[in-house]
Design a protein around this motif. Structure first.
Motif, PDB file in Angstrom:
ATOM      1  N   ARG A  43      -2.608  13.797  -4.175  1.00  0.00           N
ATOM      2  CA  ARG A  43      -2.299  12.397  -3.894  1.00  0.00           C
ATOM      3  C   ARG A  43      -2.027  11.688  -5.215  1.00  0.00           C
ATOM      4  NH1 ARG A  43      -7.359  10.573  -1.414  1.00  0.00           N
ATOM      5  NH2 ARG A  43      -6.338   8.611  -0.860  1.00  0.00           N
ATOM      6  N   VAL A  44      -0.773  11.285  -5.389  1.00  0.00           N
ATOM      7  CA  VAL A  44      -0.370  10.699  -6.679  1.00  0.00           C
ATOM      8  C   VAL A  44      -0.446   9.179  -6.638  1.00  0.00           C
ATOM      9  CG1 VAL A  44       1.476  10.531  -8.369  1.00  0.00           C
ATOM     10  CG2 VAL A  44       1.082  12.673  -7.188  1.00  0.00           C
ATOM     11  N   LEU A  45      -0.027   8.598  -5.524  1.00  0.00           N
ATOM     12  CA  LEU A  45      -0.168   7.151  -5.342  1.00  0.00           C
ATOM     13  C   LEU A  45      -1.090   6.917  -4.151  1.00  0.00           C
ATOM     14  CD1 LEU A  45       3.535   5.904  -5.762  1.00  0.00           C
ATOM     15  CD2 LEU A  45       1.707   5.862  -7.464  1.00  0.00           C
ATOM     16  N   LYS A  46      -2.113   6.098  -4.359  1.00  0.00           N
ATOM     17  CA  LYS A  46      -3.100   5.906  -3.292  1.00  0.00           C
ATOM     18  C   LYS A  46      -3.148   4.452  -2.858  1.00  0.00           C
ATOM     19  CE  LYS A  46      -5.847   9.326  -5.755  1.00  0.00           C
ATOM     20  NZ  LYS A  46      -6.947   9.396  -6.735  1.00  0.00           N
ATOM     21  N   GLY A  47      -1.984   3.894  -2.556  1.00  0.00           N
ATOM     22  CA  GLY A  47      -1.971   2.518  -2.066  1.00  0.00           C
ATOM     23  C   GLY A  47      -1.700   1.525  -3.179  1.00  0.00           C
ATOM     24  N   VAL A  48      -0.434   1.381  -3.525  1.00  0.00           N
ATOM     25  CA  VAL A  48      -0.053   0.441  -4.578  1.00  0.00           C
ATOM     26  C   VAL A  48       0.579  -0.783  -3.927  1.00  0.00           C
ATOM     27  CG1 VAL A  48       1.474   0.069  -6.547  1.00  0.00           C
ATOM     28  CG2 VAL A  48       0.296   2.259  -6.280  1.00  0.00           C
ATOM     29  N   THR A  49       0.020  -1.946  -4.182  1.00  0.00           N
ATOM     30  CA  THR A  49       0.553  -3.182  -3.625  1.00  0.00           C
ATOM     31  C   THR A  49       0.907  -4.120  -4.779  1.00  0.00           C
ATOM     32  OG1 THR A  49      -0.810  -2.951  -1.654  1.00  0.00           O
ATOM     33  CG2 THR A  49       0.049  -5.153  -2.137  1.00  0.00           C
ATOM     34  N   LEU A  50       2.163  -4.544  -4.812  1.00  0.00           N
ATOM     35  CA  LEU A  50       2.543  -5.535  -5.823  1.00  0.00           C
ATOM     36  C   LEU A  50       3.836  -6.226  -5.431  1.00  0.00           C
ATOM     37  CD1 LEU A  50       5.038  -4.154  -7.558  1.00  0.00           C
ATOM     38  CD2 LEU A  50       3.190  -3.054  -8.789  1.00  0.00           C
ATOM     39  N   GLU A  51       4.146  -7.301  -6.134  1.00  0.00           N
ATOM     40  CA  GLU A  51       5.368  -8.056  -5.889  1.00  0.00           C
ATOM     41  C   GLU A  51       6.022  -8.393  -7.218  1.00  0.00           C
ATOM     42  OE1 GLU A  51       5.437 -11.667  -3.619  1.00  0.00           O
ATOM     43  OE2 GLU A  51       4.603 -10.651  -1.847  1.00  0.00           O
ATOM     44  N   ILE A  52       7.324  -8.313  -7.242  1.00  0.00           N
ATOM     45  CA  ILE A  52       8.053  -8.710  -8.450  1.00  0.00           C
ATOM     46  C   ILE A  52       9.087  -9.752  -8.048  1.00  0.00           C
ATOM     47  CG2 ILE A  52       9.459  -7.927 -10.388  1.00  0.00           C
ATOM     48  CD1 ILE A  52       8.381  -5.046  -9.581  1.00  0.00           C
TER      49      ILE A  52
ATOM     50  N   SER B 219       0.821  -1.238   0.000  1.00  0.00           N
ATOM     51  CA  SER B 219       0.000   0.000   0.000  1.00  0.00           C
ATOM     52  C   SER B 219       0.842   1.270   0.000  1.00  0.00           C
ATOM     53  CB  SER B 219      -0.987   0.050   1.163  1.00  0.00           C
ATOM     54  OG  SER B 219      -0.898  -1.060   1.990  1.00  0.00           O
ATOM     55  N   VAL B 220       1.663   1.405  -1.015  1.00  0.00           N
ATOM     56  CA  VAL B 220       2.541   2.575  -1.125  1.00  0.00           C
ATOM     57  C   VAL B 220       1.732   3.809  -1.520  1.00  0.00           C
ATOM     58  CG1 VAL B 220       4.387   3.597  -2.524  1.00  0.00           C
ATOM     59  CG2 VAL B 220       4.618   1.266  -1.638  1.00  0.00           C
ATOM     60  N   CYS B 221       1.886   4.883  -0.711  1.00  0.00           N
ATOM     61  CA  CYS B 221       1.206   6.143  -1.000  1.00  0.00           C
ATOM     62  C   CYS B 221       2.239   7.245  -1.159  1.00  0.00           C
ATOM     63  CB  CYS B 221       0.263   6.554   0.132  1.00  0.00           C
ATOM     64  SG  CYS B 221      -1.097   5.409   0.349  1.00  0.00           S
ATOM     65  N   LYS B 222       1.967   8.156  -2.078  1.00  0.00           N
ATOM     66  CA  LYS B 222       2.858   9.303  -2.267  1.00  0.00           C
ATOM     67  C   LYS B 222       2.025  10.549  -2.557  1.00  0.00           C
ATOM     68  CE  LYS B 222       6.329  11.909  -3.019  1.00  0.00           C
ATOM     69  NZ  LYS B 222       7.180  12.339  -1.887  1.00  0.00           N
ATOM     70  N   ASN B 223       2.267  11.601  -1.781  1.00  0.00           N
ATOM     71  CA  ASN B 223       1.599  12.882  -2.027  1.00  0.00           C
ATOM     72  C   ASN B 223       2.632  13.911  -2.433  1.00  0.00           C
ATOM     73  OD1 ASN B 223      -0.359  11.429  -0.569  1.00  0.00           O
ATOM     74  ND2 ASN B 223       0.186  12.505   1.328  1.00  0.00           N
TER      75      ASN B 223
ATOM     76  N   GLY C 299      -3.498   6.681  -9.591  1.00  0.00           N
ATOM     77  CA  GLY C 299      -2.760   6.342  -8.382  1.00  0.00           C
ATOM     78  C   GLY C 299      -3.065   4.982  -7.793  1.00  0.00           C
ATOM     79  N   VAL C 300      -3.863   4.169  -8.496  1.00  0.00           N
ATOM     80  CA  VAL C 300      -4.122   2.813  -7.999  1.00  0.00           C
ATOM     81  C   VAL C 300      -3.938   1.812  -9.136  1.00  0.00           C
ATOM     82  CG1 VAL C 300      -5.724   3.453  -6.150  1.00  0.00           C
ATOM     83  CG2 VAL C 300      -6.594   3.049  -8.457  1.00  0.00           C
ATOM     84  N   ILE C 301      -3.727   0.541  -8.752  1.00  0.00           N
ATOM     85  CA  ILE C 301      -3.647  -0.516  -9.755  1.00  0.00           C
ATOM     86  C   ILE C 301      -5.070  -0.931 -10.101  1.00  0.00           C
ATOM     87  CG2 ILE C 301      -2.952  -2.901 -10.181  1.00  0.00           C
ATOM     88  CD1 ILE C 301      -0.533  -2.407  -8.418  1.00  0.00           C
TER      89      ILE C 301
END
Lengths: 261, 309
Positions: free
Chosen positions: A26-35, A17-21, A233-235
């Motif tokens: 609010r540019v990123l509103k909770g990004v969750t992922l795995e690589i 849940s990465v957020c960036k303002n 800002g979300v997937i």
């Protein structure tokens, strides 16, 4: 501290849940992922969707405001002591970035240095590699990207595609475990896109972990293990590129893909 | 489409056109030459210029000595000024608010007061501060120097000129640093370089291209500002010496010409140095190829064409 650092099971990048303002925006509103290791993830989405910002968070060019971002099990940008996060001193942040290569839309080669000098700059200055060693590695890398004959050329004397390939070689010179590509072909003439994508494909086939922001759907289809579509800002949607591209589930994805394909 | 690549290109004969004539350039040149001739004739026959005196003093030992002192004043004060200015500019751009304010206040004071006034102050320093002591305030003293007894006029002049100049140079350097695109420091950061390394290896070398022309200007300006050292009062430089001699023999005009000729000569030498510095720091700034590179490409082209046939 990350408790798990089992090199086999730890994902290369893990976002929770990465957020960036930027101020109130609010540019990123909770990004969750795995690589996973050796995987290629392609990020697509309309401009302003936050994909470049997310990429810049991964090597801490932007500081995350909420959530957690791990690269190879290490928390990026902060140190965790007890239940409190401490901002990381610049020296340590720089150390984290050494292992993460980045390629920019506008190449950002050092214009006052020749192609070869661009490539040996960071290994010599940051890692303290000996000149002879750095030079021989740089020559290998130039050969890998097909530019052995351009070693002494200055960036202004190279085409966009050649500059971008030198930029890739420059990032690889630090032997990164992860490569970030921020729209690497968007500033190129259509004719020159292929040569850069070719180098990237080769890199992927050699097992490099890559996160690529791009509009090249053909590249995504052919090379990516995972395609992520972001908007606002979300997937919105993610999955195998073939499935997402040929059978998008969400209206927003369908609308976007109908415009770019 | 079928183009026969293997045949040599059908090359037409090179154009041999009549060049455009520029009659007005010739007219302008002649008019200016006539005016110049008249001026030189007038100057050589006008006794007020005192060419005899000029010839007598142009290589006078005191004057030559003064030239040497003037060069020393200029070089020492500029080197010191550049060092201070780099520190000020970096402080001004640093994220640390304390550094930023200190740099701003320095600029405010040294740019906001005339250099003549500052030089008078430097000359009066031994009167204002009679002793220099090193130690703990209100505690023991480790080092003591009575500066009233020292002859500090040369040093005062160098310091005064340097501190004033640093304020202007700091702004030039700041402008140079700001002219380097953000992508450059971003790329350096992404490669794991520290802020200091980024400044030293990436930003400052590129800023130099913007910094050098106005700095050359300042160097030449400083050469002439050294004549204000009389305010300290320091009079062993070119201007001071010239004034002393003129005062004794009552012939100010030829001696002013002597000083002017020397200032012009030194300025010309500085301009040559600036040309080479600019050329060095503009590496990679243009797409233009050097003659050497063009020759190499032309050779490759010729070989390629020969290969096709």
């Amino acid at each position: 501290m990350s408790a798990v650092s089992d090199t086999v099971t730890t994902p290369m990048v893990k976002a929770e849940s990465v957020c960036k303002n930027f101020g109130a925006l609010r540019v990123l509103k909770g990004v969750t992922l795995e690589i996973g290791r050796g995987q290629v993830l392609v990020l697509v989405g309309p401009s302003g969707s936050g994909k470049s910002t997310f990429l810049r968070c991964i090597n801490h060019l932007e500081q995350v405001n909420a959530g957690r971002l791990y690269v190879d099990g290490d928390l990026i940008g902060y140190r965790e002591r007890g239940d409190k996060l401490h901002e990381m001193p610049p020296r340590e942040a720089a150390k984290q970035r050494r292992d993460i290569g980045m390629v920019f839309q506008h190449f950002n080669l050092f214009p006052h240095r020749s192609a070869l000098a661009n490539i040996i700059e960071a290994p010599m200055q940051v890692k303290g590699v000996k000149k002879a060693e750095a030079l021989s590695r740089a020559k290998d890398l130039l050969e890998q990207v097909g530019l052995s004959d351009k070693a002494t050329a200055y960036p202004a004397q190279l085409s966009g595609g050649q500059q971008q390939r030198v930029a890739i070689a420059r990032a690889l010179a630090m032997s990164p475990k992860l490569m970030l590509f921020d729209e690497p072909t968007s500033a190129l003439d259509p004719e020159l896109v292929g040569e850069v994508l070719g180098v990237m494909k080769k890199l992927a086939s050699e097992g490099m972990t890559m996160v690529v922001v791009t509009h090249e759907m053909g590249f995504a289809r052919e090379v990516a293990d995972q395609l992520v579509f972001m908007d606002a800002g979300v997937i919105v949607e993610s999955g195998k590129p073939r499935e997402v591209l040929s059978n998008p589930q969400h209206e927003r994805t369908k609308a976007f893909l109908s415009k770019v394909m | 489409m079928s183009v026969d690549v293997s045949s040599p290109p059908d090359s037409p004969t090179a154009i041999d056109a009549v060049p455009l004539r520029h009659p007005w350039r010739w007219v302008a040149a002649i008019v200016i030459l006539i005016l110049l001739g008249l001026f030189i004739y007038g100057a050589s026959t006008n006794e007020a210029y005192g060419w005899g005196t000029f010839a007598k003093y142009i290589l006078d030992e005191r004057i030559v000595n003064g030239v040497w002192i003037t060069i020393q004043l200029t070089v020492y004060s500029m080197v010191l000024a550049i060092l201070i200015a780099v520190i000020l500019a970096v402080m001004r751009l640093s994220p640390n608010p304390v550094f930023r304010s200190v740099s701003w206040v320095y600029l405010w004071i040294f740019r906001g007061t005339p250099v003549f006034v500052q030089l008078v102050f430097w000359g009066l320093l031994p009167t204002i501060y009679k002793n220099i002591q090193l130690g703990i305030p209100f505690g023991p003293t480790f080092f003591h120097l009575n500066i009233q007894n020292l002859s500090l006029y040369f040093l005062s002049a160098v310091l005064g000129l340097a501190f004033n100049e640093a304020a202007y140079l700091a702004e030039i350097i700041r402008a140079g640093i700001s002219s380097v695109p953000e992508g450059q420091s971003e790329a350096s950061t992404a490669l794991g370089m520290s802020w200091f390394l980024t400044m030293r290896r990436t930003v400052l070398p590129q800023a130099m291209r913007v910094i050098i022309p106005p700095t050359g200007n300042e160097f030449i300006g400083q050469l002439k500002t050294t004549s204000l050292a009389v305010a300290v009062p320091f009079t062993l430089d070119l201007f001071g010496r010239q004034r002393d001699i003129a005062g004794v023999i009552f012939e100010p005009i030829p001696l002013l010409l002597v000083a002017a000729a020397w200032y012009l000569l030194i300025t010309s030498i500085l301009m040559v140095g600036q040309f080479y510095l600019e050329r060095y720091f503009s590496r990679g700034a243009t797409r233009k190829l050097t003659t050497k590179q063009l020759d190499a490409l032309a050779e490759a082209q010729t070989l390629g064409e020969a290969g096709h046939v």
